[in-house]
Design a protein around this motif. Structure first.
Motif, PDB file in Angstrom:
ATOM      1  N   UNK A 294      11.566  21.145  85.156  1.00  0.00           N
ATOM      2  CA  UNK A 294      12.932  20.874  84.691  1.00  0.00           C
ATOM      3  C   UNK A 294      13.758  22.149  84.507  1.00  0.00           C
ATOM      4  N   UNK A 295      13.112  23.192  84.010  1.00  0.00           N
ATOM      5  CA  UNK A 295      13.809  24.455  83.789  1.00  0.00           C
ATOM      6  C   UNK A 295      14.226  25.090  85.126  1.00  0.00           C
ATOM      7  N   UNK A 296      13.299  25.092  86.077  1.00  0.00           N
ATOM      8  CA  UNK A 296      13.588  25.688  87.389  1.00  0.00           C
ATOM      9  C   UNK A 296      14.673  24.874  88.092  1.00  0.00           C
ATOM     10  N   UNK A 297      14.520  23.555  88.028  1.00  0.00           N
ATOM     11  CA  UNK A 297      15.495  22.658  88.650  1.00  0.00           C
ATOM     12  C   UNK A 297      16.887  22.905  88.061  1.00  0.00           C
TER      13      UNK A 297
ATOM     14  N   UNK B 298      10.829  35.020  77.524  1.00  0.00           N
ATOM     15  CA  UNK B 298       9.469  34.807  77.974  1.00  0.00           C
ATOM     16  C   UNK B 298       9.372  33.581  78.884  1.00  0.00           C
ATOM     17  N   UNK B 299      10.146  32.545  78.555  1.00  0.00           N
ATOM     18  CA  UNK B 299      10.141  31.338  79.396  1.00  0.00           C
ATOM     19  C   UNK B 299      10.883  31.553  80.717  1.00  0.00           C
ATOM     20  N   UNK B 300      11.899  32.417  80.709  1.00  0.00           N
ATOM     21  CA  UNK B 300      12.783  32.533  81.871  1.00  0.00           C
ATOM     22  C   UNK B 300      12.298  33.545  82.910  1.00  0.00           C
ATOM     23  N   UNK B 301      11.712  34.626  82.417  1.00  0.00           N
ATOM     24  CA  UNK B 301      11.383  35.711  83.344  1.00  0.00           C
ATOM     25  C   UNK B 301      10.156  35.385  84.180  1.00  0.00           C
ATOM     26  N   UNK B 302      10.280  35.580  85.457  1.00  0.00           N
ATOM     27  CA  UNK B 302       9.166  35.329  86.371  1.00  0.00           C
ATOM     28  C   UNK B 302       9.001  33.864  86.738  1.00  0.00           C
ATOM     29  N   UNK B 303       9.723  32.980  86.058  1.00  0.00           N
ATOM     30  CA  UNK B 303       9.613  31.540  86.340  1.00  0.00           C
ATOM     31  C   UNK B 303      10.486  31.181  87.541  1.00  0.00           C
ATOM     32  N   UNK B 304       9.945  30.322  88.421  1.00  0.00           N
ATOM     33  CA  UNK B 304      10.729  29.843  89.561  1.00  0.00           C
ATOM     34  C   UNK B 304      11.188  30.962  90.470  1.00  0.00           C
TER      35      UNK B 304
ATOM     36  N   UNK C 267      14.387  35.067  89.752  1.00  0.00           N
ATOM     37  CA  UNK C 267      13.756  34.072  88.871  1.00  0.00           C
ATOM     38  C   UNK C 267      14.812  33.310  88.062  1.00  0.00           C
ATOM     39  N   UNK C 268      14.354  32.438  87.155  1.00  0.00           N
ATOM     40  CA  UNK C 268      15.302  31.668  86.343  1.00  0.00           C
ATOM     41  C   UNK C 268      16.194  32.620  85.537  1.00  0.00           C
ATOM     42  N   UNK C 269      15.585  33.695  85.021  1.00  0.00           N
ATOM     43  CA  UNK C 269      16.363  34.661  84.245  1.00  0.00           C
ATOM     44  C   UNK C 269      17.500  35.257  85.082  1.00  0.00           C
ATOM     45  N   UNK C 270      17.226  35.495  86.366  1.00  0.00           N
ATOM     46  CA  UNK C 270      18.251  36.071  87.249  1.00  0.00           C
ATOM     47  C   UNK C 270      19.393  35.083  87.449  1.00  0.00           C
TER      48      UNK C 270
ATOM     49  N   UNK D 191      10.352  25.582  97.412  1.00  0.00           N
ATOM     50  CA  UNK D 191       9.499  26.780  97.424  1.00  0.00           C
ATOM     51  C   UNK D 191       9.423  27.421  96.045  1.00  0.00           C
ATOM     52  N   UNK D 192      10.535  27.367  95.311  1.00  0.00           N
ATOM     53  CA  UNK D 192      10.599  28.100  94.035  1.00  0.00           C
ATOM     54  C   UNK D 192       9.607  27.568  92.994  1.00  0.00           C
ATOM     55  N   UNK D 193       9.216  26.296  93.111  1.00  0.00           N
ATOM     56  CA  UNK D 193       8.317  25.746  92.076  1.00  0.00           C
ATOM     57  C   UNK D 193       6.848  25.991  92.389  1.00  0.00           C
TER      58      UNK D 193
END
Ligand code: SF4
Lengths: 514, 173
Positions: free
Chosen positions: A499-502, A348-354, A403-406, A488-490
């Motif tokens: 921090x997670x995206x970075x 849930x935190x990773x998908x779609x983020x960043x 995204x982060x999940x990818x 751009x990603x943030x």
């Protein structure tokens, strides 16, 4: 101008990959840039050189990465008007590259952003340290002044400045967030804090010693950088590295990839609130580093790759032990992958983020694993395979989700693929010498080395000087391109997810700052 | 959830016995020695003053289950105002000089500084130049140095223990 015309006029540059070079006047230099952009090339890097001692000129070199070739387009400028056409209209990354070239060498692009980039007040604006007549030992008192960040205004907009000293054990850099509520409207990075004069330092070193500095341009990618440097040197000398050394270099490069990815897989779990992941993956990484120490005599493989081969011949029993440890690690990674995939809270935190869309990634010139996680199949090991990858092609890890999940998935895939390659090499390690002597190098020779490190392609462009010295060495880390993409990603994410995206990008400061 | 718990159980305890503080107290666990000195956990602030990131990787490794630094009552803090000890890596770049000085000044007394790695200790391969001030000691007072490129986690732990439990601290800035 089209690429076919270019191909007829270009000359080959000695390299471990296919490199063509051509020199143009200002107008054609810009037309060539246009042709490259049309053809979908990535502007990989720009570097300048001070050749006033030789022919009264400064030069600018642009390196464009195409799937089948690296192009270097050069342009010479008279010393009294060192100005060249700006590429920032064509390539977003050009702005920062041009600013860095100007700060170090005092040659200017005729447009684009002209704020200083690497110079933060540590030396005066009138001093250009990479010029040959500037004494490398000359130090200046710091005179800092405020950096003109782009200011975002509007109802309820506020700023958060972060860095250069960060809360964790990480490298220095500054991030300026403009927010509405929790949402990020704009991120502006300011980098250059870790600039320690690597390019100038090279020029006081011998050719056969430069690999030690390349190895320390970015310590987490030490194998990639030292291999790139050595490839440049060996290509200009037409030296053939013995098969055992080639395989050991590749083994070390893949172990470096696995170690860094394991670290990131744990840290990504941790930043998303799953400390269990950090514990498990950091333990696996530690096991791998201890194996490195058994096999190569050190945990981080600094100075393993040396001109002509490698510095250490691992004993057979250490290679056998490594092989069995790697199959253990593979089993554990597979198990942990299932746990990560099935953990709803984590996903849930990773998908779609960043999220970064592929079109944007292409425009910004995304490289390495970040590009592959946006569906761009870019991997030098497959696009321009050098030995031993020409005989052992890896399967490129691709995930189109952006995204982060990818970026997590790509890391998992790459760890497993690298472990597969390692086990092939360990099962069939060539015997024989691990190093050959290099012949003397004439002054004025050029060589390019390119290696797909764990972040993406790293480059070393080396020119020999008199008395076996280095006349000029330029190195490039793929973080240059990917830092832009991170800005751009943030956007539109909440600042707490930064921090997670970075971490999912995990870019180099030192490799970028030079 | 069950999978995670069973994996934790199978992984078991990986922590190794860390270095001990001084010969006389060799039988004392590190944690109790630190507790005697500080009456609480030892708080460390880390600053990268221009390193290549190699030293950072080994400092991060101190947190893995094998070295388990937190388990010995040593932890990393986000603000220099909470820190007893500053770990500084890298040759000090001119672009980090001011940030390093300010971080040092923001720490309450008493305070210790350890210069980490060949770069922190003597400038390493980068030396001094227009862009690098060389060793950490050229910029702020240093109590101890850990050589190595990068130094191993064990060497780092040993230095942290020695400097905070035995040697007198000198960095009064
Ligand atoms: S001591 Fe070595 S590992 Fe540490 S910052 Fe310097 S070059 Fe990098």
């Amino acid at each position: 101008m089209n690429l076919d015309t270019l191909e007829q006029e270009a000359v080959r540059v000695p390299s471990n990959v296919a490199v063509s070079c051509i020199t143009f006047g200002a107008e054609s230099w810009l037309q060539a840039a246009d042709a490259m952009q049309q053809a979908g090339a990535v502007l990989l890097t720009l570097w300048g050189s001070d050749d006033r001692d030789r022919d009264g000129h400064f030069r600018i070199h642009a390196a464009y990465l195409m799937p089948q070739r690296l192009w270097i387009i050069g342009h010479a400028m008279p010393s009294d008007s060192p100005v060249y056409p700006s590429l920032s209209r064509l390539f977003p990354v050009a702005d920062r590259l041009q600013r860095a070239v100007r700060d170090l060498l005092g040659i200017h692009a005729d447009g684009g952003d002209d704020r200083p980039w690497l110079r933060h007040g540590g030396w005066p604006a009138s001093v250009f340290p990479l010029r040959r007549d500037v004494d490398p030992a000359h130090a200046h008192a710091v005179q800092s002044s405020a950096y003109p960040f782009v200011h975002v205004s509007g109802d309820g907009v506020h700023e958060i400045p972060v860095g250069p000293v960060h809360a964790g054990t990480i490298e220095p850099g500054h991030f300026r967030f403009s927010l509405v509520g929790e949402k990020v409207l704009r991120l502006e990075q300011r980098l250059g804090y870790a600039h320690k004069g690597v390019a100038k330092r090279f020029e006081s070193m011998r050719l056969d010693d430069g690999h030690r500095l390349a190895a320390r341009a970015c310590g987490d990618s030490t194998v990639a950088f030292s291999w790139a440097y050595c490839s440049a040197l060996e290509s200009m000398n037409a030296t053939v590295v013995p098969p055992r050394a080639v395989t050991l270099r590749a083994l070390a490069l893949e172990l470096e990839r696995v170690a860094n990815h394991l670290g990131d897989l744990g840290a990504l779990g941790n930043d998303a609130g799953l400390a269990f992941g950090q514990t498990q993956f950091s333990a696996l990484k530690e096991r791998l580093l201890r194996q490195n120490a058994e096999v190569f005599g050190q945990r981080y493989l600094f100075d393993l790759v040396v001109p002509g081969g490698v510095a250490k011949d691992p004993p057979e029993r250490a290679l056998v032990a490594l092989s069995s440890e790697l199959s253990d690690i593979k089993r554990e990674v597979n198990e942990l992958r299932v746990l990560y995939t099935n953990h709803a809270g984590l996903q849930d935190r990773l998908q779609g983020t960043g999220y970064v869309d592929p079109a944007q990634a292409r425009t910004m010139g995304a490289l390495g694993l970040v590009a592959r996680a946006c569906g761009l199949a870019r991997d030098l090991r497959v696009d321009l395979p050098w030995p031993p990858y020409d005989k052992f092609l890896p399967t490129v890890a691709i995930c189109a989700d952006g995204d982060v999940a990818a970026r997590l998935q790509v890391r998992f895939d790459e760890v497993l693929e690298s472990l597969r390659l390692c086990s092939q090499w360990l099962g069939d390690m060539p015997a024989g010498a691990i190093c050959v002597d290099l012949p003397d190098t004439e002054p004025g020779q050029q060589g390019i080395g390119m290696i797909e490190g764990w972040r993406g392609p790293v480059l070393a462009a080396v020119e020999s000087g008199v008395n076996e010295g280095i006349r000029r060495c330029h190195i490039h880390d793929p973080s240059w391109q990917n830092w832009l993409l991170l800005e751009r990603a943030v956007l539109d994410n909440i600042v707490a997810d930064f921090p997670l995206i970075n971490k999912s990008f995990n870019l180099s400061y030192s490799g970028h700052d030079g | 959830m069950f999978d995670i718990l069973s994996r934790i159980r199978r992984t078991g305890r990986l922590s190794e016995t860390g270095p001990q503080a001084g010969k006389a107290t060799a039988s004392d666990p590190l944690q109790s020695k630190l507790h005697q000195t500080f009456g609480r956990a030892l708080c460390i602030r880390q600053v990268d003053a221009g390193s290549c990131n190699g030293c950072e990787l080994e400092i991060q490794a101190l947190g893995n289950p094998y070295y388990n630094l937190e388990g010995s009552g040593i932890h990393f803090v986000a603000s220099p105002r909470h820190a007893d000890l500053l770990l500084v890596t890298g040759p000090v770049s001119v672009n980090m000089e001011e940030a390093l000085k300010r971080t040092y000044q923001a720490m309450p007394k008493p305070k210790w500084v350890i210069a980490v790695g060949d770069c922190g200790a003597c400038g390493g391969i980068f030396g001094t130049s227009y862009a690098s001030r060389g060793s950490v000691g050229n910029i702020i007072p240093v109590d101890a140095m850990v050589n190595g490129c990068p130094p191993s986690p064990t060497a780092l732990m040993q230095a942290i223990v020695d400097v905070t439990t035995g040697m007198p601290q000198s960095g009064q800035g």
